[in-house]
Enzyme design. Structure first.
Site, PDB file in Angstrom:
ATOM      1  N   HIS A   1       0.908  -1.319   0.025  1.00  0.00           N
ATOM      2  CA  HIS A   1      -0.029   0.073  -0.153  1.00  0.00           C
ATOM      3  C   HIS A   1       1.086   1.327   0.221  1.00  0.00           C
ATOM      4  O   HIS A   1       2.014   1.177  -0.029  1.00  0.00           O
ATOM      5  CB  HIS A   1      -1.018   0.048   1.225  1.00  0.00           C
ATOM      6  CG  HIS A   1      -0.212  -0.025   2.567  1.00  0.00           C
ATOM      7  ND1 HIS A   1       0.400   0.907   3.044  1.00  0.00           N
ATOM      8  CD2 HIS A   1      -0.624  -1.108   3.633  1.00  0.00           C
ATOM      9  CE1 HIS A   1       0.774   0.508   4.255  1.00  0.00           C
ATOM     10  NE2 HIS A   1       0.138  -0.814   4.568  1.00  0.00           N
TER      11      HIS A   1
ATOM     12  N   HIS B   1       3.785   1.479   2.399  1.00  0.00           N
ATOM     13  CA  HIS B   1       5.034   0.946   2.105  1.00  0.00           C
ATOM     14  C   HIS B   1       5.691   1.783   1.056  1.00  0.00           C
ATOM     15  O   HIS B   1       6.947   1.667   0.968  1.00  0.00           O
ATOM     16  CB  HIS B   1       4.884  -0.676   1.524  1.00  0.00           C
ATOM     17  CG  HIS B   1       4.061  -1.477   2.401  1.00  0.00           C
ATOM     18  ND1 HIS B   1       2.883  -1.961   2.025  1.00  0.00           N
ATOM     19  CD2 HIS B   1       4.471  -1.918   3.632  1.00  0.00           C
ATOM     20  CE1 HIS B   1       2.349  -2.853   2.820  1.00  0.00           C
ATOM     21  NE2 HIS B   1       3.322  -2.921   3.804  1.00  0.00           N
TER      22      HIS B   1
ATOM     23  N   CYS C   1       0.533 -10.048  21.233  1.00  0.00           N
ATOM     24  CA  CYS C   1      -0.451  -9.693  20.221  1.00  0.00           C
ATOM     25  C   CYS C   1       0.212 -10.513  19.044  1.00  0.00           C
ATOM     26  O   CYS C   1       1.245 -10.141  18.765  1.00  0.00           O
ATOM     27  CB  CYS C   1      -0.271  -8.040  20.209  1.00  0.00           C
ATOM     28  SG  CYS C   1      -0.851  -7.623  18.326  1.00  0.00           S
TER      29      CYS C   1
ATOM     30  N   CYS D   1       1.312  -8.129  16.111  1.00  0.00           N
ATOM     31  CA  CYS D   1       2.850  -7.838  16.348  1.00  0.00           C
ATOM     32  C   CYS D   1       3.958  -8.726  16.396  1.00  0.00           C
ATOM     33  O   CYS D   1       5.089  -8.588  16.134  1.00  0.00           O
ATOM     34  CB  CYS D   1       3.035  -6.818  17.594  1.00  0.00           C
ATOM     35  SG  CYS D   1       1.971  -5.367  17.500  1.00  0.00           S
TER      36      CYS D   1
ATOM     37  N   CYS E   1      -3.682  -4.083  22.362  1.00  0.00           N
ATOM     38  CA  CYS E   1      -2.499  -3.770  21.683  1.00  0.00           C
ATOM     39  C   CYS E   1      -2.371  -2.126  21.331  1.00  0.00           C
ATOM     40  O   CYS E   1      -3.318  -1.652  20.724  1.00  0.00           O
ATOM     41  CB  CYS E   1      -2.253  -4.800  20.472  1.00  0.00           C
ATOM     42  SG  CYS E   1      -0.801  -3.925  19.672  1.00  0.00           S
TER      43      CYS E   1
ATOM     44  N   HIS F   1      -2.329  -2.124  17.383  1.00  0.00           N
ATOM     45  CA  HIS F   1      -3.364  -2.662  16.434  1.00  0.00           C
ATOM     46  C   HIS F   1      -4.673  -2.353  17.133  1.00  0.00           C
ATOM     47  O   HIS F   1      -5.834  -2.450  16.315  1.00  0.00           O
ATOM     48  CB  HIS F   1      -3.168  -4.136  16.303  1.00  0.00           C
ATOM     49  CG  HIS F   1      -1.948  -4.413  15.491  1.00  0.00           C
ATOM     50  ND1 HIS F   1      -0.853  -4.646  15.791  1.00  0.00           N
ATOM     51  CD2 HIS F   1      -1.682  -4.652  14.191  1.00  0.00           C
ATOM     52  CE1 HIS F   1       0.090  -4.836  15.068  1.00  0.00           C
ATOM     53  NE2 HIS F   1      -0.474  -4.781  13.921  1.00  0.00           N
TER      54      HIS F   1
ATOM     55  N   LYS G   1      -3.998   5.453  10.419  1.00  0.00           N
ATOM     56  CA  LYS G   1      -2.889   4.673   9.978  1.00  0.00           C
ATOM     57  C   LYS G   1      -3.562   3.859   8.907  1.00  0.00           C
ATOM     58  O   LYS G   1      -4.444   3.239   9.208  1.00  0.00           O
ATOM     59  CB  LYS G   1      -2.293   3.955  11.202  1.00  0.00           C
ATOM     60  CG  LYS G   1      -0.755   3.245  10.552  1.00  0.00           C
ATOM     61  CD  LYS G   1      -0.265   2.177  11.416  1.00  0.00           C
ATOM     62  CE  LYS G   1       0.955   1.796  10.892  1.00  0.00           C
ATOM     63  NZ  LYS G   1       0.977   0.192  11.112  1.00  0.00           N
TER      64      LYS G   1
ATOM     65  N   LYS H   1      -4.028  -3.125   7.097  1.00  0.00           N
ATOM     66  CA  LYS H   1      -5.119  -3.981   6.469  1.00  0.00           C
ATOM     67  C   LYS H   1      -6.447  -4.309   7.190  1.00  0.00           C
ATOM     68  O   LYS H   1      -7.320  -4.428   6.466  1.00  0.00           O
ATOM     69  CB  LYS H   1      -4.490  -5.365   6.376  1.00  0.00           C
ATOM     70  CG  LYS H   1      -4.737  -6.504   5.737  1.00  0.00           C
ATOM     71  CD  LYS H   1      -4.053  -7.990   5.769  1.00  0.00           C
ATOM     72  CE  LYS H   1      -4.752  -9.077   5.095  1.00  0.00           C
ATOM     73  NZ  LYS H   1      -4.791  -9.026   3.894  1.00  0.00           N
TER      74      LYS H   1
HETATM   75 ZN   LIG Z   1      -0.105  -5.765  17.770  1.00  0.00          ZN
END
Ligand SMILES: [Zn+2]
Length: 500
Positions: A18, A21, A126, A129, A143, A146, A294, A297
């Site tokens: 994406h 990246h 997590c 992670c 997390c 996330h 952010k 996905k």
């Molecule tokens: Zn995480």
């Protein structure tokens, strides 16, 4: 000749490429292109991270073998980088044999040195992670990266004695104030280390998608212990000692702030444990946000780089990513901002300068470019612009570098406005003004080439110059007076047609 070894993170293959990246990778590419112009010996590494639970689960969800998922998605990253003219020197995949061998050698050295030992651990984990968190690091019990629930896990695993490295890391960062940039991130890293470092579990026996520990093949290496050493593998670790001595330590690891801890705390300690030098600098950038969130996905706000390239072209996409976000801070991506910047900087400033110059040379100079004046008012501007551009790339702040380069474009346009060569009769006065403008364009083509490789080459060719900007060497190529004059100048179609 100086060596310059720069890496991007290797990207997880559970995800499609994406714009986040692309932002990191385009920055890396442009910085490396700048260093090639300086004549440095450059190694630019990128690649894909293919082992670990996350990739294994993504493959399972799609009903395919993890290697097949890795093959498929690694290829998507390569295709995205091809479309963006990313000129990497090496693309590493962690499932390659060369890497598995290097990871095992690296683990064995640390094990032999006594810093990997067996232990039991219980903690909050997590999966996304692939890392443990302490209760006070969680945000509302989730997390911090996330925003998803963590699991309580108990494992009997192999542990890396990170706790033994707390003081050595602090001493290292004390002695190397530029080892983490920008300073806000350095402070974050120091704060984390000062809180106290716990040993980390570095093996998994619950699944087998990974590199087996050489002394206990029932366990595979934790994904970060297999991912981070990719930077060693590509430099020739344990296969080519001469090559490794040349490239290691890496000059820059470019990383998102979400993986800073792994690169600036765990990785230097792992390297110290293996008797190797830490990287010279971990450069942490912000996130490219979409409407303030952010890109990820799980949040479904991804933009495929290929869609932007199809719409704007590779150069304009690269330019936007480099220019719009100040490296180190978060940036907000929006289509409207991209169109606005494209029109202002590329169509109106650069494109318009080239088109005006070529038109006037055609009508007033019989299509042949006159040489610049040694005492041109633009000569001192060009010298300042080069210094500021070099400073921006040197600090890894492409937005500053490009802003500096664009000053020469603006001043060359103003130089034309002030002299109005289109109103004058052909002759010495017009030739002088046009020679100056052609020289400014020549210098811009060199300085902008790390961001706009195609357009820079196109400007170069239209000015009638032999070779291309990438063959030039700085600082000589930025010195005033390089345009020889007497060359045919081509108008051609608009370099960057205006967009609505
Ligand atoms: Zn995480």
């Amino acid at each position: 000749m100086a060596k310059f070894y720069l890496t991007t993170p290797i990207y997880y293959v559970n995800d499609a490429p994406h714009v986040g990246h692309a932002y990191t990778t385009v920055t890396a590419d442009a910085v490396c292109r700048w260093h090639r112009l300086l004549g440095d010996d450059v190694l630019f590494l990128t690649g894909t991270d293919e082992y670990g639970l996350k990739n294994s689960q993504a493959a399972e969800a799609q009903g395919v073998h993890p290697q097949l998922l890795a093959d498929r998605n690694s290829e998507r990253f390569r295709a995205a980088w091809d479309s963006l003219d990313i000129a990497y020197d090496d693309f590493i995949r962690t499932t390659e044999a060369r890497h598995g061998n290097a990871v095992q050698a690296f683990l064995q050295v640390i094990y032999d040195n006594g810093d990997i030992e067996r232990d039991t651990y219980q903690g909050l984990y997590c999966v996304a992670c692939e890392a443990y968190y302490t209760p006070d690091e969680l945000v509302d019990g989730n997390c911090p990266i996330h925003g998803r629930p963590v699991q309580l896990l108990t494992e009997e695993n192999w542990f890396f004695r990170l706790s033994r490295y707390q003081q050595r890391l602090l001493d290292y960062f004390e002695a190397h104030p530029d080892a983490v940039i920008p300073p806000t991130r350095r402070n974050e890293v120091l704060g984390f280390i000062r809180q106290g470092l716990a040993d980390i579990s570095i093996s998994r026996s619950s699944f087998d998608w990974g590199v087996p520990l050489p002394w206990d093949p029932a366990h595979v290496a934790w994904v970060w212990f297999d991912a981070l050493p990719n930077y060693l593998t590509a430099a020739g670790y344990r296969t080519d000692s001469e090559r490794f001595a040349h490239w290691w330590p890496a000059d820059y690891h470019l990383v998102g702030k979400d993986i800073l801890r792994f690169h600036a705390v765990y990785w230097p300690a792992m390297l110290m444990a293996a008797g190797l030098d830490p990287p010279r600098c971990v450069a942490s950038h912000g996130w490219l946000l979409v409407s303030g969130e952010k890109m990820s996905k799980t949040r479904l706000n991804q933009i495929a780089p290929g869609d932007l390239v199809a719409d704007f072209g590779s150069d304009a996409t690269r330019y936007h990513l480099l220019r719009e976000v100040t490296f180190g801070s978060d940036g907000d991506f929006s289509y409207e901002a991209m169109v606005a910047r494209y029109n202002a900087d590329l169509a109106n400033n650069l494109g318009n300068l080239l088109s005006r110059v070529a038109t006037i040379v055609a009508t007033k100079c019989a299509g042949v470019g006159p040489p610049p004046r040694p005492q041109s008012p633009l000569a001192s501007v060009a010298a300042e612009v080069y210094a500021a551009t070099a400073d921006g790339w040197g600090r890894l702040v492409p937005s500053d570098a490009l802003e500096a380069t664009w000053r020469l474009i603006r001043e060359a346009n103003a130089h034309l406005e002030a002299n109005e060569p289109w109103k004058a009769e052909p002759g010495t006065a017009v030739d002088a003004v046009m020679g100056d403008a052609l020289e400014a364009l020549r210098i811009v083509a060199v300085l902008a080439s790390p961001a706009l490789p195609h357009a820079a080459a196109d400007v170069w060719r239209r000015l009638g110059l032999p070779g291309s900007p990438v063959d030039q060497r700085l600082p000589a190529a930025a010195a005033w007076g390089g345009y020889p004059g007497g060359l045919p100048v081509e108008k051609g179609t608009p370099l960057f047609p205006r967009r609505k």
